[in-house]
Design a protein around this motif. Sequence first.
Motif, PDB file in Angstrom:
ATOM      1  N   LEU A 111       0.678  -1.169   0.078  1.00 46.19           N
ATOM      2  CA  LEU A 111       0.100  -0.110   0.044  1.00 46.19           C
ATOM      3  C   LEU A 111       1.015   1.190   0.076  1.00 46.19           C
ATOM      4  N   PRO A 112       0.624   2.036  -0.656  1.00 46.68           N
ATOM      5  CA  PRO A 112       1.482   3.484  -0.905  1.00 46.68           C
ATOM      6  C   PRO A 112       1.931   4.002   0.399  1.00 46.68           C
ATOM      7  N   ASP A 113       0.818   4.037   1.430  1.00 44.12           N
ATOM      8  CA  ASP A 113       1.142   4.774   2.632  1.00 44.12           C
ATOM      9  C   ASP A 113       1.218   3.593   3.889  1.00 44.12           C
ATOM     10  N   HIS A 114       1.515   2.613   3.527  1.00 43.09           N
ATOM     11  CA  HIS A 114       1.819   1.311   4.466  1.00 43.09           C
ATOM     12  C   HIS A 114       0.535   1.127   4.974  1.00 43.09           C
ATOM     13  N   GLY A 115      -0.654   1.440   4.355  1.00 42.60           N
ATOM     14  CA  GLY A 115      -1.741   1.237   5.271  1.00 42.60           C
ATOM     15  C   GLY A 115      -2.343   1.872   6.198  1.00 42.60           C
ATOM     16  N   LEU A 116      -1.745   3.420   5.905  1.00 43.13           N
ATOM     17  CA  LEU A 116      -2.040   4.403   7.197  1.00 43.13           C
ATOM     18  C   LEU A 116      -3.609   4.860   6.978  1.00 43.13           C
ATOM     19  N   ASN A 117      -3.855   4.913   5.771  1.00 46.74           N
ATOM     20  CA  ASN A 117      -5.143   5.428   5.441  1.00 46.74           C
ATOM     21  C   ASN A 117      -6.424   4.264   5.852  1.00 46.74           C
ATOM     22  N   LEU A 118      -5.949   3.156   5.891  1.00 43.26           N
ATOM     23  CA  LEU A 118      -6.856   2.055   6.337  1.00 43.26           C
ATOM     24  C   LEU A 118      -6.678   1.914   7.958  1.00 43.26           C
ATOM     25  N   LEU A 119      -5.693   2.360   8.338  1.00 48.82           N
ATOM     26  CA  LEU A 119      -5.459   2.535   9.940  1.00 48.82           C
ATOM     27  C   LEU A 119      -6.215   3.709  10.592  1.00 48.82           C
TER      28      LEU A 119
ATOM     29  N   VAL B 237     -28.401  -2.041   0.951  1.00 47.68           N
ATOM     30  CA  VAL B 237     -28.074  -1.831   2.383  1.00 47.68           C
ATOM     31  C   VAL B 237     -26.682  -1.955   2.523  1.00 47.68           C
ATOM     32  N   LEU B 238     -25.958  -3.203   2.225  1.00 50.50           N
ATOM     33  CA  LEU B 238     -24.506  -3.254   2.317  1.00 50.50           C
ATOM     34  C   LEU B 238     -23.722  -2.065   1.652  1.00 50.50           C
ATOM     35  N   THR B 239     -24.186  -1.799   0.317  1.00 47.28           N
ATOM     36  CA  THR B 239     -23.684  -0.658  -0.437  1.00 47.28           C
ATOM     37  C   THR B 239     -23.483   0.519   0.308  1.00 47.28           C
ATOM     38  N   GLU B 240     -24.664   0.902   1.100  1.00 54.98           N
ATOM     39  CA  GLU B 240     -25.038   2.174   1.502  1.00 54.98           C
ATOM     40  C   GLU B 240     -24.065   2.327   2.759  1.00 54.98           C
ATOM     41  N   LEU B 241     -24.158   1.172   3.410  1.00 56.93           N
ATOM     42  CA  LEU B 241     -23.278   1.334   4.851  1.00 56.93           C
ATOM     43  C   LEU B 241     -21.832   1.345   4.444  1.00 56.93           C
ATOM     44  N   SER B 242     -21.506   0.479   3.313  1.00 51.97           N
ATOM     45  CA  SER B 242     -19.891   0.480   3.035  1.00 51.97           C
ATOM     46  C   SER B 242     -19.495   1.945   2.726  1.00 51.97           C
ATOM     47  N   GLN B 243     -20.351   2.910   2.088  1.00 55.67           N
ATOM     48  CA  GLN B 243     -20.009   4.115   1.424  1.00 55.67           C
ATOM     49  C   GLN B 243     -19.867   5.011   2.667  1.00 55.67           C
ATOM     50  N   GLN B 244     -20.419   4.811   3.880  1.00 52.11           N
ATOM     51  CA  GLN B 244     -20.160   5.425   5.059  1.00 52.11           C
ATOM     52  C   GLN B 244     -18.731   5.492   5.817  1.00 52.11           C
ATOM     53  N   VAL B 245     -17.935   4.482   5.272  1.00 49.78           N
ATOM     54  CA  VAL B 245     -16.532   4.322   5.741  1.00 49.78           C
ATOM     55  C   VAL B 245     -15.791   4.822   4.682  1.00 49.78           C
ATOM     56  N   ALA B 246     -15.080   6.118   4.931  1.00 49.23           N
ATOM     57  CA  ALA B 246     -14.416   6.478   3.759  1.00 49.23           C
ATOM     58  C   ALA B 246     -13.001   6.204   3.498  1.00 49.23           C
ATOM     59  N   LEU B 247     -12.638   4.909   2.993  1.00 45.34           N
ATOM     60  CA  LEU B 247     -11.315   4.900   2.541  1.00 45.34           C
ATOM     61  C   LEU B 247     -10.943   5.569   1.285  1.00 45.34           C
ATOM     62  N   SER B 248      -9.690   6.044   1.166  1.00 45.85           N
ATOM     63  CA  SER B 248      -9.500   6.821   0.034  1.00 45.85           C
ATOM     64  C   SER B 248      -9.165   6.081  -1.202  1.00 45.85           C
ATOM     65  N   ASP B 249      -9.718   6.638  -2.293  1.00 48.72           N
ATOM     66  CA  ASP B 249      -9.839   5.938  -3.667  1.00 48.72           C
ATOM     67  C   ASP B 249      -8.752   5.145  -3.922  1.00 48.72           C
ATOM     68  N   GLU B 250      -7.655   5.426  -3.495  1.00 48.96           N
ATOM     69  CA  GLU B 250      -6.251   4.649  -3.853  1.00 48.96           C
ATOM     70  C   GLU B 250      -6.282   3.482  -3.184  1.00 48.96           C
ATOM     71  N   THR B 251      -6.666   3.388  -1.747  1.00 49.22           N
ATOM     72  CA  THR B 251      -6.684   2.208  -1.030  1.00 49.22           C
ATOM     73  C   THR B 251      -7.642   1.506  -1.536  1.00 49.22           C
ATOM     74  N   GLU B 252      -8.696   1.760  -1.857  1.00 54.09           N
ATOM     75  CA  GLU B 252     -10.113   0.913  -2.271  1.00 54.09           C
ATOM     76  C   GLU B 252      -9.624   0.385  -3.537  1.00 54.09           C
ATOM     77  N   GLN B 253      -9.095   0.977  -4.428  1.00 50.73           N
ATOM     78  CA  GLN B 253      -8.580   0.367  -5.672  1.00 50.73           C
ATOM     79  C   GLN B 253      -7.624  -0.775  -5.422  1.00 50.73           C
ATOM     80  N   HIS B 254      -6.602  -0.384  -4.638  1.00 56.07           N
ATOM     81  CA  HIS B 254      -5.729  -1.310  -4.178  1.00 56.07           C
ATOM     82  C   HIS B 254      -6.147  -2.615  -3.658  1.00 56.07           C
ATOM     83  N   LEU B 255      -7.062  -2.347  -2.655  1.00 55.94           N
ATOM     84  CA  LEU B 255      -7.636  -3.666  -1.909  1.00 55.94           C
ATOM     85  C   LEU B 255      -8.777  -4.219  -2.491  1.00 55.94           C
TER      86      LEU B 255
END
Length: 299
Positions: free
Chosen positions: A172-180, A208-226
Amino acid sequence: MFKSLLTKAGLLLTIFSSGASAEPQVWLAKDNQRQFVLMGSIHVGSDALYPLPDAFNRYWPQADGLILEANIQKPFSMPTIDEAHFTRKLLPPADIRTLRNLAAQLKLSAFSLLDSPPWLTAMHLQMAQSLKFGLTPDKGIDQVVFNRAQKENLPIFELEGIEAQFRLLSSLPDHGLNLLQTTLNEWPLLEQEMACLLSAWQQGNSAVLTELSQQVALSDETEQHLLIQRNYNWAKQLTTSPQYQKGTFLVVVGAYHMMGEEGLPALLKKQGLAVQQINSAQPATCQSGIAKTPSDNLP
């Protein structure tokens, strides 16, 4: 443990709602030579998640193989971690205070958390959260189907492997800092939404799963990666790898990999397979925001 965060911020480390009807979504993707039966996994769980849907189980006797993210019994090596990439070197002071407080609540060693890379620190926190609510990896969907496949001598295939997942997280570009930081900053929301998330999964309610997941804001880069890049890679493997060209295969990967236009079912459809959901979703017993599952359904 290591697969548990390979969903959107680990949101599927969730608490069981006993009033839910266990019917998570199952898809069938097929052409003239092969068919894939796809089901999203919860990576930790309890006995209350079972039995699995009939729409999945009825294909088991004719299956030629089980396809998972990783074969959990294969030996692997963890990549070397540079001390410069430890959480204590990367996390801002205010977040370190939050981490120490959370570690105390969860009875974890703050020293060990700070001397791990951010992606591993996040994983330890979310695993502790799942254990707090009585959920364990040995009751996770992928672990249970893995054990059954082994017992019945059903071939097991892996899309990545544990070692590849380690490399993915450590790269991960930030070593997972955004995830943490997402895990720390959204912790109250994650706890509020737990019952709703698993209820929605069990009832097959992707909206409902989609709506709930969108409430937790990972960066676009992290989401693309994971998430997104892996979906494309998996779809390519399933459609082009020689071992999957003929037969019936059960595919069990993290549930968020099944969702949306870049989810695995949608990508297989784009590759020319006929794809349909083969069971019915039910209305969720909760809504997004603060979980509204009836109190008598909560453990």
